[in-house]
Write a protein that holds these residues in place. Sequence first.
Motif, PDB file in Angstrom:
ATOM      1  N   SER A 124       4.321   5.729  -5.228  1.00 59.78           N
ATOM      2  CA  SER A 124       4.486   5.779  -6.691  1.00 59.78           C
ATOM      3  C   SER A 124       3.554   6.819  -7.304  1.00 59.78           C
ATOM      4  O   SER A 124       3.931   7.515  -8.255  1.00 59.78           O
ATOM      5  N   PHE A 125       2.341   6.960  -6.775  1.00 60.80           N
ATOM      6  CA  PHE A 125       1.432   8.007  -7.263  1.00 60.80           C
ATOM      7  C   PHE A 125       1.955   9.401  -6.906  1.00 60.80           C
ATOM      8  O   PHE A 125       1.863  10.322  -7.702  1.00 60.80           O
ATOM      9  N   VAL A 126       2.492   9.530  -5.702  1.00 54.98           N
ATOM     10  CA  VAL A 126       3.037  10.823  -5.280  1.00 54.98           C
ATOM     11  C   VAL A 126       4.239  11.197  -6.141  1.00 54.98           C
ATOM     12  O   VAL A 126       4.395  12.355  -6.545  1.00 54.98           O
ATOM     13  N   SER A 127       5.100  10.221  -6.436  1.00 53.09           N
ATOM     14  CA  SER A 127       6.283  10.523  -7.256  1.00 53.09           C
ATOM     15  C   SER A 127       5.906  10.852  -8.693  1.00 53.09           C
ATOM     16  O   SER A 127       6.675  11.496  -9.409  1.00 53.09           O
ATOM     17  N   THR A 142      13.324  15.165  -5.118  1.00 47.24           N
ATOM     18  CA  THR A 142      12.250  14.561  -4.333  1.00 47.24           C
ATOM     19  C   THR A 142      11.709  13.330  -5.033  1.00 47.24           C
ATOM     20  O   THR A 142      11.431  12.304  -4.400  1.00 47.24           O
ATOM     21  N   ARG A 143      11.554  13.413  -6.357  1.00 48.68           N
ATOM     22  CA  ARG A 143      11.057  12.277  -7.136  1.00 48.68           C
ATOM     23  C   ARG A 143      12.015  11.094  -7.014  1.00 48.68           C
ATOM     24  O   ARG A 143      11.587   9.949  -6.867  1.00 48.68           O
ATOM     25  N   VAL A 174      12.508   5.116  -2.016  1.00 50.14           N
ATOM     26  CA  VAL A 174      11.734   4.622  -0.882  1.00 50.14           C
ATOM     27  C   VAL A 174      10.672   3.630  -1.372  1.00 50.14           C
ATOM     28  O   VAL A 174      10.433   2.594  -0.729  1.00 50.14           O
ATOM     29  N   THR A 175      10.063   3.919  -2.521  1.00 53.58           N
ATOM     30  CA  THR A 175       9.084   2.997  -3.104  1.00 53.58           C
ATOM     31  C   THR A 175       9.752   1.659  -3.407  1.00 53.58           C
ATOM     32  O   THR A 175       9.191   0.588  -3.115  1.00 53.58           O
ATOM     33  N   CYS A 185       0.834  -1.207   0.000  1.00 52.56           N
ATOM     34  CA  CYS A 185       0.000   0.000   0.000  1.00 52.56           C
ATOM     35  C   CYS A 185       0.870   1.258   0.000  1.00 52.56           C
ATOM     36  O   CYS A 185       0.624   2.191  -0.773  1.00 52.56           O
ATOM     37  N   LEU A 186       1.875   1.289   0.847  1.00 58.99           N
ATOM     38  CA  LEU A 186       2.773   2.445   0.896  1.00 58.99           C
ATOM     39  C   LEU A 186       3.535   2.610  -0.417  1.00 58.99           C
ATOM     40  O   LEU A 186       3.726   3.743  -0.880  1.00 58.99           O
TER      41      LEU A 186
END
Length: 151
Positions: free
Chosen positions: A62-65, A73-74, A80-81, A56-57
Amino acid sequence: DEEQDDSSQTSKNFDTTLKKLLRRIEVMRYMNRFATSHYRARHFWLCFIPISAFICLAGILSFVSASDVNATTRMSLSAVTGVFCLLAFILNFFQTRLGWGSLAEIHRSSELELSQVVFRLETLKKYEHGRLCSKSVSSKARASAVRDLYR
């Protein structure tokens, strides 16, 4: 007279054996029930929940990036993903190797089998209105009753 004493002793032995067997099977049933609960809890809390959380995280990150963020940041979000995906993969590997879910099902199946054995033994005790344990029933009739239960 000696034959009657022998029959009486056989009847006592039969009753004692049935009681001991029932007690032992009940203990085994409870042990299997507790083992089932133990392995289900281990599987759920130590495998299912963490793997689901990491997946889930990873999906959320992945959507946030993919949104409008700067390049550093990306890159950090992608790393982290990747770490969360790797952790989910590792936990899934351990889940497969440990097999806690399978062990829970095996113990559940054993508990059900033992329940059937208890049912058959209880039926055996009640066979012919409880006369099976009395002195008037021969050993051959007892053996036939046991055989009939498993047909």
